[in-house]
Motif scaffolding. Structure first.
Motif, PDB file in Angstrom:
ATOM      1  N   VAL A 295     -28.484  59.652 -77.673  1.00  0.00           N
ATOM      2  CA  VAL A 295     -28.796  58.227 -77.667  1.00  0.00           C
ATOM      3  C   VAL A 295     -27.993  57.530 -76.568  1.00  0.00           C
ATOM      4  CG1 VAL A 295     -28.879  56.098 -79.017  1.00  0.00           C
ATOM      5  CG2 VAL A 295     -29.230  58.304 -80.148  1.00  0.00           C
ATOM      6  N   LEU A 296     -28.708  56.883 -75.662  1.00  0.00           N
ATOM      7  CA  LEU A 296     -28.079  56.164 -74.550  1.00  0.00           C
ATOM      8  C   LEU A 296     -28.060  54.666 -74.843  1.00  0.00           C
ATOM      9  CD1 LEU A 296     -29.911  57.891 -71.529  1.00  0.00           C
ATOM     10  CD2 LEU A 296     -28.128  58.806 -73.024  1.00  0.00           C
ATOM     11  N   GLU A 297     -26.955  54.027 -74.483  1.00  0.00           N
ATOM     12  CA  GLU A 297     -26.856  52.574 -74.652  1.00  0.00           C
ATOM     13  C   GLU A 297     -26.336  51.967 -73.351  1.00  0.00           C
ATOM     14  OE1 GLU A 297     -25.628  49.576 -78.186  1.00  0.00           O
ATOM     15  OE2 GLU A 297     -24.020  50.899 -77.499  1.00  0.00           O
ATOM     16  N   PRO A 298     -27.220  51.609 -72.445  1.00  0.00           N
ATOM     17  CA  PRO A 298     -26.794  50.955 -71.212  1.00  0.00           C
ATOM     18  C   PRO A 298     -26.391  49.511 -71.496  1.00  0.00           C
ATOM     19  CG  PRO A 298     -29.175  50.956 -71.356  1.00  0.00           C
ATOM     20  CD  PRO A 298     -28.677  51.733 -72.548  1.00  0.00           C
ATOM     21  N   PRO A 299     -25.761  48.846 -70.556  1.00  0.00           N
ATOM     22  CA  PRO A 299     -25.517  47.409 -70.743  1.00  0.00           C
ATOM     23  C   PRO A 299     -26.828  46.686 -71.042  1.00  0.00           C
ATOM     24  CG  PRO A 299     -24.323  48.236 -68.827  1.00  0.00           C
ATOM     25  CD  PRO A 299     -25.210  49.356 -69.289  1.00  0.00           C
ATOM     26  N   ALA A 300     -26.761  45.694 -71.912  1.00  0.00           N
ATOM     27  CA  ALA A 300     -27.976  45.031 -72.380  1.00  0.00           C
ATOM     28  C   ALA A 300     -28.848  44.534 -71.231  1.00  0.00           C
ATOM     29  CB  ALA A 300     -27.606  43.873 -73.310  1.00  0.00           C
ATOM     30  N   GLU A 301     -28.199  44.033 -70.186  1.00  0.00           N
ATOM     31  CA  GLU A 301     -28.960  43.474 -69.073  1.00  0.00           C
ATOM     32  C   GLU A 301     -29.628  44.552 -68.210  1.00  0.00           C
ATOM     33  OE1 GLU A 301     -24.665  43.906 -67.652  1.00  0.00           O
ATOM     34  OE2 GLU A 301     -25.746  43.346 -69.480  1.00  0.00           O
ATOM     35  N   LEU A 302     -29.258  45.823 -68.443  1.00  0.00           N
ATOM     36  CA  LEU A 302     -29.828  46.918 -67.650  1.00  0.00           C
ATOM     37  C   LEU A 302     -30.765  47.822 -68.464  1.00  0.00           C
ATOM     38  CD1 LEU A 302     -26.662  47.993 -65.599  1.00  0.00           C
ATOM     39  CD2 LEU A 302     -28.613  46.626 -64.822  1.00  0.00           C
ATOM     40  N   LEU A 303     -30.996  47.464 -69.733  1.00  0.00           N
ATOM     41  CA  LEU A 303     -31.862  48.288 -70.573  1.00  0.00           C
ATOM     42  C   LEU A 303     -33.262  48.395 -69.987  1.00  0.00           C
ATOM     43  CD1 LEU A 303     -32.470  49.862 -73.172  1.00  0.00           C
ATOM     44  CD2 LEU A 303     -32.999  47.670 -74.270  1.00  0.00           C
ATOM     45  N   THR A 304     -33.826  47.271 -69.604  1.00  0.00           N
ATOM     46  CA  THR A 304     -35.178  47.278 -69.044  1.00  0.00           C
ATOM     47  C   THR A 304     -35.240  48.118 -67.780  1.00  0.00           C
ATOM     48  OG1 THR A 304     -35.623  45.075 -69.969  1.00  0.00           O
ATOM     49  CG2 THR A 304     -37.057  45.839 -68.193  1.00  0.00           C
ATOM     50  N   THR A 305     -34.191  48.050 -66.973  1.00  0.00           N
ATOM     51  CA  THR A 305     -34.139  48.846 -65.743  1.00  0.00           C
ATOM     52  C   THR A 305     -34.163  50.333 -66.057  1.00  0.00           C
ATOM     53  OG1 THR A 305     -32.850  47.107 -64.645  1.00  0.00           O
ATOM     54  CG2 THR A 305     -32.787  49.301 -63.654  1.00  0.00           C
ATOM     55  N   LEU A 306     -33.376  50.762 -67.052  1.00  0.00           N
ATOM     56  CA  LEU A 306     -33.344  52.172 -67.419  1.00  0.00           C
ATOM     57  C   LEU A 306     -34.692  52.621 -67.983  1.00  0.00           C
ATOM     58  CD1 LEU A 306     -31.918  54.854 -67.854  1.00  0.00           C
ATOM     59  CD2 LEU A 306     -31.035  53.976 -70.035  1.00  0.00           C
ATOM     60  N   VAL A 307     -35.259  51.825 -68.865  1.00  0.00           N
ATOM     61  CA  VAL A 307     -36.548  52.187 -69.467  1.00  0.00           C
ATOM     62  C   VAL A 307     -37.624  52.309 -68.392  1.00  0.00           C
ATOM     63  CG1 VAL A 307     -38.373  51.401 -71.022  1.00  0.00           C
ATOM     64  CG2 VAL A 307     -35.977  51.191 -71.706  1.00  0.00           C
ATOM     65  N   ALA A 308     -37.651  51.363 -67.468  1.00  0.00           N
ATOM     66  CA  ALA A 308     -38.641  51.401 -66.394  1.00  0.00           C
ATOM     67  C   ALA A 308     -38.441  52.612 -65.492  1.00  0.00           C
ATOM     68  CB  ALA A 308     -38.567  50.115 -65.573  1.00  0.00           C
ATOM     69  N   SER A 309     -37.186  52.936 -65.205  1.00  0.00           N
ATOM     70  CA  SER A 309     -36.903  54.081 -64.350  1.00  0.00           C
ATOM     71  C   SER A 309     -37.343  55.388 -65.006  1.00  0.00           C
ATOM     72  CB  SER A 309     -35.410  54.123 -64.013  1.00  0.00           C
ATOM     73  OG  SER A 309     -35.133  55.156 -63.105  1.00  0.00           O
ATOM     74  N   LEU A 310     -37.064  55.530 -66.292  1.00  0.00           N
ATOM     75  CA  LEU A 310     -37.508  56.718 -67.017  1.00  0.00           C
ATOM     76  C   LEU A 310     -39.029  56.824 -66.996  1.00  0.00           C
ATOM     77  CD1 LEU A 310     -35.098  56.528 -70.093  1.00  0.00           C
ATOM     78  CD2 LEU A 310     -35.030  58.261 -68.289  1.00  0.00           C
ATOM     79  N   HIS A 311     -39.687  55.708 -67.238  1.00  0.00           N
ATOM     80  CA  HIS A 311     -41.154  55.696 -67.237  1.00  0.00           C
ATOM     81  C   HIS A 311     -41.702  56.064 -65.857  1.00  0.00           C
ATOM     82  CE1 HIS A 311     -45.252  54.396 -68.203  1.00  0.00           C
ATOM     83  NE2 HIS A 311     -45.246  53.765 -67.042  1.00  0.00           N
ATOM     84  N   ASN A 312     -41.141  55.479 -64.823  1.00  0.00           N
ATOM     85  CA  ASN A 312     -41.639  55.707 -63.472  1.00  0.00           C
ATOM     86  C   ASN A 312     -41.439  57.145 -63.005  1.00  0.00           C
ATOM     87  OD1 ASN A 312     -42.438  53.033 -63.297  1.00  0.00           O
ATOM     88  ND2 ASN A 312     -40.564  52.364 -62.279  1.00  0.00           N
ATOM     89  N   HIS A 313     -40.482  57.834 -63.609  1.00  0.00           N
ATOM     90  CA  HIS A 313     -40.227  59.227 -63.239  1.00  0.00           C
ATOM     91  C   HIS A 313     -40.848  60.216 -64.225  1.00  0.00           C
ATOM     92  CE1 HIS A 313     -37.357  57.289 -60.544  1.00  0.00           C
ATOM     93  NE2 HIS A 313     -37.315  58.419 -59.862  1.00  0.00           N
ATOM     94  N   GLY A 314     -41.688  59.717 -65.118  1.00  0.00           N
ATOM     95  CA  GLY A 314     -42.445  60.601 -66.002  1.00  0.00           C
ATOM     96  C   GLY A 314     -41.702  61.117 -67.208  1.00  0.00           C
ATOM     97  N   ILE A 315     -40.610  60.441 -67.600  1.00  0.00           N
ATOM     98  CA  ILE A 315     -39.849  60.860 -68.776  1.00  0.00           C
ATOM     99  C   ILE A 315     -40.387  60.148 -70.014  1.00  0.00           C
ATOM    100  CG2 ILE A 315     -37.591  60.855 -69.904  1.00  0.00           C
ATOM    101  CD1 ILE A 315     -37.751  62.835 -67.617  1.00  0.00           C
ATOM    102  N   THR A 316     -40.774  60.913 -71.016  1.00  0.00           N
ATOM    103  CA  THR A 316     -41.219  60.352 -72.294  1.00  0.00           C
ATOM    104  C   THR A 316     -40.040  60.309 -73.240  1.00  0.00           C
ATOM    105  OG1 THR A 316     -43.422  61.296 -71.984  1.00  0.00           O
ATOM    106  CG2 THR A 316     -42.841  60.577 -74.213  1.00  0.00           C
ATOM    107  N   ALA A 317     -39.664  59.103 -73.683  1.00  0.00           N
ATOM    108  CA  ALA A 317     -38.522  58.901 -74.581  1.00  0.00           C
ATOM    109  C   ALA A 317     -38.851  57.733 -75.502  1.00  0.00           C
ATOM    110  CB  ALA A 317     -37.250  58.633 -73.783  1.00  0.00           C
ATOM    111  N   THR A 318     -37.977  57.468 -76.452  1.00  0.00           N
ATOM    112  CA  THR A 318     -38.167  56.363 -77.388  1.00  0.00           C
ATOM    113  C   THR A 318     -37.102  55.298 -77.158  1.00  0.00           C
ATOM    114  OG1 THR A 318     -39.230  57.650 -79.131  1.00  0.00           O
ATOM    115  CG2 THR A 318     -38.028  55.699 -79.832  1.00  0.00           C
TER     116      THR A 318
END
Length: 373
Positions: free
Chosen positions: A315-338
């Motif tokens: 379970v990863l917990e980035p800074p709150a202001e960077l959560l969207t950035t991490l989620v978008a980056s994972l999506h853009n690189h083809g990573i399926t996560a929750t």
């Protein structure tokens, strides 16, 4: 080909899939079983229906091999939630549980309380969602008849100490939602009285699969409130409503899906042939690899790091202001996560495609560049 290699070669998902805690893509063995059993049903050759009926016992036998419960102490269920509902509706007294557990557990307890007024949920105070024997010991009351826990918490990735909990609760019932560890965690199921799990996640058997295992103590204390005509000791009970069986079969409503049962059996048989301890070791090695990779990019990991307290969830917990950035980056690189709340959950199995690691590294690199922009 050794059994572990045969097992890991049966993973069919595309690279980038790290979401086994939500659903495990069907294994090669399960796909083959599905096609074969579907062909049997479609042809309906003379005698083939008896073969389909036999899948119930086959699946219960496979579940018995993985849990240590006898086959007649196991009743198949379509999912974990149905098994938990059966247990909670059959309970009398207070049940101690965490409100932060996966919703199937608290919903079953509250719905039973609302409907029957004989079971009372007592809400356990936890350590950031982690249920420990010490917390349970400190919050037990004489009214507590049962304690309900998740084998592996789906939100924190924490693996519960079943043996430790058994030591502190005495002869109270221990109810375990096992779905986030069943088939991949070498757990002390003998410490539990009730074990409920589905097969759509780590066992990769697909939806509509699951079981409920009941100890002798559970069979004595739980009332089969939701018990249908197949839950008796009488075959085809026409013209009278016979009482529920004294065995686990009492917690059946109707006949199950034979093809789903065959899928479940095929998945569990393969896990047993390999050995859950062997699967767990391979999974742990892959989890360590993912943790080391994430650490390179200084993203906080809030799930357990030690092998005793963890399973396959990181379970990863980035800074709150960077959560969207991490989620978008994972999506853009083809990573399926929750993504849940402020965290991102990566679920790692015994097989880990090198391309998945490369894709995850790319996603974390892009995230780090954006975070430092």
């Amino acid at each position: 080909m050794n059994s572990l290699l045969s097992f890991t070669d049966g993973f069919r998902e595309e690279p980038g899939y790290l979401d086994f805690g939500r659903v495990g893509p069907l294994s090669e063995a399960v796909v083959a079983e599905t096609l074969g059993q579907t062909e049997v049903l479609s042809r309906a050759r003379h005698g083939s229906l008896d073969h389909l009926v036999d899948q119930d016992l086959r699946a219960r036998t496979a579940a018995s091999e993985l849990t240590g419960f006898a086959a007649d102490q196991i009743v198949l269920q379509p999912n974990t939630s149905s098994g938990l509902m059966q247990a909670m509706f059959g309970l009398t007294g207070s049940v101690l549980l965490s409100a932060g557990d996966f919703p199937s557990v608290p919903f079953a307890a509250v719905r039973a309380a609302e409907a029957l007024h004989v079971v009372t949920p007592l809400w356990l105070e936890t350590d950031h969602g982690r249920v420990t024997p010490g917390q349970i010991r400190d919050q037990l009351t004489p009214a507590v008849a049962a304690v309900a826990v998740c084998l592996v918490d789906s939100r924190t990735g924490y693996r519960t100490d079943l043996e430790g909990i058994r030591q502190v609760i005495g002869d109270r019932l221990l109810i375990v939602d096992a779905i986030q560890g069943f088939g991949v965690v070498d757990a002390a199921y003998e410490a539990a009285d009730v074990v409920a799990s589905g097969g759509q996640t780590w066992t990769r058997a697909g939806w509509g699969t699951g079981f409920l295992a009941l100890s002798e103590r559970a069979l004595e204390r739980l009332v089969p409130v939701i018990s249908g005509y197949v839950g008796t000791d009488t075959d085809d009970p026409w013209d009278e409503v016979t009482p529920p069986s004294h065995a686990a079969r009492a917690f059946r409503v109707t006949n199950g899906d034979a093809i789903a049962q065959a899928r479940f059996a095929a998945a569990l048989e393969q896990s047993f042939d390999v050995g859950v301890d062997v699967i767990q070791k391979a999974m742990n090695e892959n989890v360590s690899e993912i943790i080391e990779l994430v650490d390179e990019f200084v993203v906080d990991i809030v799930s357990p790091r030690d092998v005793v307290s963890r399973a396959g969830i990181v379970v990863l917990e980035p800074p709150a202001e960077l959560l969207t950035t991490l989620v978008a980056s994972l999506h853009n690189h083809g990573i399926t996560a929750t993504t849940r709340g402020r965290t991102v959950r990566l679920c790692v199995h015994a097989a880990l495609d090198p391309d998945t690691v490369t894709m995850l590294r790319g996603a974390l690199t892009a995230y780090a560049l954006s975070a430092n922009y």
